[in-house]
Design a protein around this motif. Structure first.
Motif, short mmCIF file in Angstrom:
data_model
loop_
_atom_site.label_atom_id
_atom_site.label_comp_id
_atom_site.label_asym_id
_atom_site.label_seq_id
_atom_site.Cartn_x
_atom_site.Cartn_y
_atom_site.Cartn_z
N ASP A 315 0.83 -1.21 0.00
CA ASP A 315 0.00 0.00 0.00
C ASP A 315 0.86 1.26 0.00
O ASP A 315 0.51 2.27 -0.62
CB ASP A 315 -0.95 -0.01 1.20
N THR A 345 -0.72 -2.00 7.13
CA THR A 345 -1.86 -1.10 6.89
C THR A 345 -2.30 -1.28 5.45
O THR A 345 -1.57 -0.94 4.54
CB THR A 345 -1.45 0.37 7.13
N PRO A 347 -5.58 -0.21 3.58
CA PRO A 347 -6.94 0.34 3.49
C PRO A 347 -7.76 -0.34 2.40
O PRO A 347 -7.21 -0.93 1.46
CB PRO A 347 -6.70 1.82 3.15
N GLY A 370 -4.37 -1.81 9.79
CA GLY A 370 -4.10 -0.48 10.29
C GLY A 370 -4.18 -0.35 11.80
O GLY A 370 -3.98 0.74 12.34
N GLU A 480 -0.36 11.50 8.66
CA GLU A 480 -1.22 10.36 8.36
C GLU A 480 -1.14 9.33 9.48
O GLU A 480 -0.05 9.03 9.97
CB GLU A 480 -0.80 9.71 7.03
N GLU A 482 -1.51 6.21 9.30
CA GLU A 482 -0.78 5.02 8.87
C GLU A 482 0.69 5.12 9.25
O GLU A 482 1.31 4.15 9.69
CB GLU A 482 -0.91 4.83 7.36
N VAL A 485 1.18 4.35 12.91
CA VAL A 485 1.14 2.92 13.20
C VAL A 485 2.47 2.26 12.85
O VAL A 485 2.99 1.44 13.61
CB VAL A 485 -0.02 2.25 12.42
N HIS A 486 3.05 2.64 11.72
CA HIS A 486 4.34 2.07 11.32
C HIS A 486 5.46 2.52 12.26
O HIS A 486 6.36 1.74 12.59
CB HIS A 486 4.68 2.49 9.89
N ASP A 515 -8.17 10.79 14.82
CA ASP A 515 -7.70 9.45 14.44
C ASP A 515 -6.89 8.82 15.56
O ASP A 515 -7.04 7.63 15.87
CB ASP A 515 -6.84 9.53 13.17
N CYS A 556 -7.82 5.91 4.05
CA CYS A 556 -6.54 5.91 4.76
C CYS A 556 -6.52 5.03 5.99
O CYS A 556 -5.47 4.83 6.60
CB CYS A 556 -6.15 7.34 5.15
N GLY A 557 -7.68 4.51 6.41
CA GLY A 557 -7.73 3.64 7.58
C GLY A 557 -7.88 4.37 8.89
O GLY A 557 -7.92 3.74 9.95
#
Length: 593
Positions: A315, A345, A347, A370, A480, A482, A485-486, A515, A556-557
């Protein structure tokens, strides 16, 4: 008659005696307009007359009954005038369709709007090679591998099998238990699992087994290969994957198996060195899209016998603009390949698009795509912009080194690095503005324990494995969710626990903070008062979203907004309108990271 004056005539009198003939009436093909109500009555009279059920025109009461029945039921019987079959107008049909239906709520209208947006996004050119798209090539059957463990492996004792413990592997993770049999059977696959769950082994091990099997059957010759390759979005991730594969191939060679050759194909490395490796034949390639496309275009590498393709962090590669590069790379395949896509992640918009490149794919989902790693303790603190550097030193005291610090901009990375060096902290820095040799040296020193702190942009957040890190600090909240999360996934890996500290202030948008709030709530983490105080517009949509099976933004999750309000979607739309794309997420434009 002479002398008698003619009687003067007036236009009004002439009109009363003889109507004026119009041009339309003089035309031979003129047909008088008959209203639709009258046409229906005439048609009914003619039909009933033919059937012998009525003679002459309908009575007024019959006409009224016929028209009422025609508007309400359309008429389906020939028993008499009220039941005569007539054609229904479009307006009447629409009114009847709407009659009795409950009015849609605002939440349902928004969900329908989001479905239309997602449909428009996913209706893109399939992620297939240009040649396949041009010729209309479509594969319907999965590849048959016929693979089974070698006899020596099947006869291996329990003690010999446990030698994997040298790699700290005692029990397969959920993604490994489900993914390995799927890939070994030849199926295309989309693998989604949280960071640190062992996804690299899932796609690396079958590739090694494929290469070993082919080498035992028919050894590679000069300029032949690769048999399979793994494409990554960043040089650091490709290099790490190459090192993982090399570690296993060296162990196999020591055990008496053939030497399996691997190639690292990334920018920043002398192409001549890579070409020399290729000349003697290569079994496996770990690459970034830019350098791989370059080598294929110059015919220094070929995919004539390649039948295994894995896109790691798929992604992110599509988001970073490598979609056309991947499509061009696929054009060099000579036949069908087994295609795999992995990410933490994924989406819905990327997942739907990714399926266009796969044949009858199997989707393996471990948790929500995500979602944050539950082994990471997430701490969010409000820190003013001018106080961040000072407070950073205090945060470094929470755990023992090594510590990883993320910043959004390259300038902030350099400022933090310089500040820590002045304060006597052993630190190194990595970002896209540094050359490859310096980036490699910094990461190697950090992994070897020679440096206590690594300061980096998101170039180091995708897939890199730092097993001993106990603490990750987000100097600023990324744009973002995402990326967040990374980032925090660099700790809490392989079953260990870790801490992630994130600085927020008024510089962050309310959307990204919402978010973050929902992500903390999902992971059952403590939500600070500053996030509690935010107005949450999703509360009114929660019931409708749950009923429809959707949660948060499908683009984008993010859990704190819906797709119609997605800032990432709005940003990409603006960039596409300008003909540019922000690949680095920090205002810079470029290709390979």
């Amino acid at each position: 008659m002479a002398g008698i004056e003619p009687v003067k005539r007036y236009r009004r009198e002439l009109a009363e005696e003889e109507p004026e003939v119009t041009r339309t009436e003089e035309a031979d093909d003129y047909e008088e307009y008959i209203p639709i109500k009258k046409r229906r009555l005439l048609e009914a009279e003619q039909r009933l007359s033919r059937l012998g059920k009525v003679a002459g025109p309908l009575a007024p009461a019959e006409q009224a009954a016929f028209l009422e029945n025609a508007c309400d039921a359309g008429g389906t019987s020939d028993a008499g005038p009220p039941q005569a079959r007539v054609k229904e107008s479009l307006l009447i049909s629409t009114a009847k369709a709407r009659k009795g239906q409950p009015e849609e709520s605002e939440a349902e209208k928004r969900l329908k709007e989001e479905a239309e947006i997602l449909r428009a996004i996913t209706q893109r050119t399939a992620l297939k090679s240009v040649k396949e798209l041009a010729k209309g090539v479509t594969y319907t059957q999965r590849m048959a591998t016929g693979w089974k463990p070698p006899l020596a492996i099947r006869r291996m004792s329990e003690e010999e099998a446990q030698e994997l413990e040298a790699k700290n592997i005692r029990r397969p993770t959920p993604i490994q238990m489900q993914g390995l049999p799927t890939i070994l059977s030849g199926r295309d696959m989309i693998g989604v699992a949280f960071t640190g769950s062992g996804k690299t082994l899932v796609f690396a091990l079958p590739l090694i087994m494929l290469a070993l099997q082919e080498e035992l059957r028919m050894p590679l010759i000069k300029d032949e290969g690769p048999l399979g390759m793994i494409i990554c979005p960043s040089r650091e991730l490709a290099r790490q994957t190459h090192e993982v594969i090399t570690g296993y191939t060296q162990s196999l060679h020591k055990a008496g198996y053939p030497d399996l050759k691997t190639l690292l194909c990334i920018g920043g490395i002398d192409m001549k060195q890579q070409t020399d490796t290729m000349r003697s034949g290569v079994h496996m390639v770990s690459a970034t899209p830019g350098r791989l496309k370059d080598m294929l275009g110059k015919k220094r590498l070929n995919l004539d016998i390649c039948k295994y393709l894995c896109l790691d962090e798929a992604d992110r590669m599509v988001d970073m603009g490598f979609e056309e590069d991947i499509r061009e790379i696929m054009s060099y395949f000579k036949g069908q390949r087994q295609t795999l896509m992995f990410s933490a992640t994924m989406p819905m918009k990327i997942k739907a698009f990714a399926e266009s490149a796969l044949v009858d794919p199997v989707t393996v989902n471990v948790g929500r795509a995500g979602a944050a790693n539950l082994d990471v303790i997430q701490e969010v603190e409000y820190v003013k912009q001018e106080a961040k550097l000072v407070y950073l030193l205090e945060c470094l005291q929470k755990t023992a080194p090594p510590v990883l610090i993320f910043a959004e901009k390259t300038k902030d990375v350099d400022d933090i690095h310089e500040y820590l060096l002045v304060k006597g902290v052993e630190a190194v820095a990595v970002h896209g503005g540094k050359d490859q040799e310096e980036r490699t040296a910094s990461i190697d020193a950090f992994k070897a324990g020679q440096k206590d702190v690594l300061v980096a942009t998101d170039v180091a957040s995708k897939g890199l494995d730092f097993p001993d890190i106990q603490h990750v600090i987000n100097f600023d909240m990324p744009d973002e969710i995402e990326n967040y999360v990374h980032r925090i996934g660099r700790t809490g890996r392989c079953g260990k626990t870790g801490i992630a500290t994130t600085f927020i202030n008024k510089n962050q948008s309310e959307s990204i903070l919402l978010d973050l709030k929902h992500l903390l709530k999902e992971a059952k983490q403590r939500i600070p008062p500053v996030l509690h105080a935010l107005h949450d517009p999703l509360e009114e949509l929660e019931a409708a979203a749950t009923a429809s099976g959707t949660k948060g933004c499908a683009f984008c999750g993010g859990l704190g907004h819906r797709m119609a309000d997605c800032p990432k979607l709005a940003s990409q739309t603006r960039q596409e309108a300008r003909g540019k794309k922000d690949y680095f997420g920090a205002g810079g434009f470029g290709g390979e990271m």
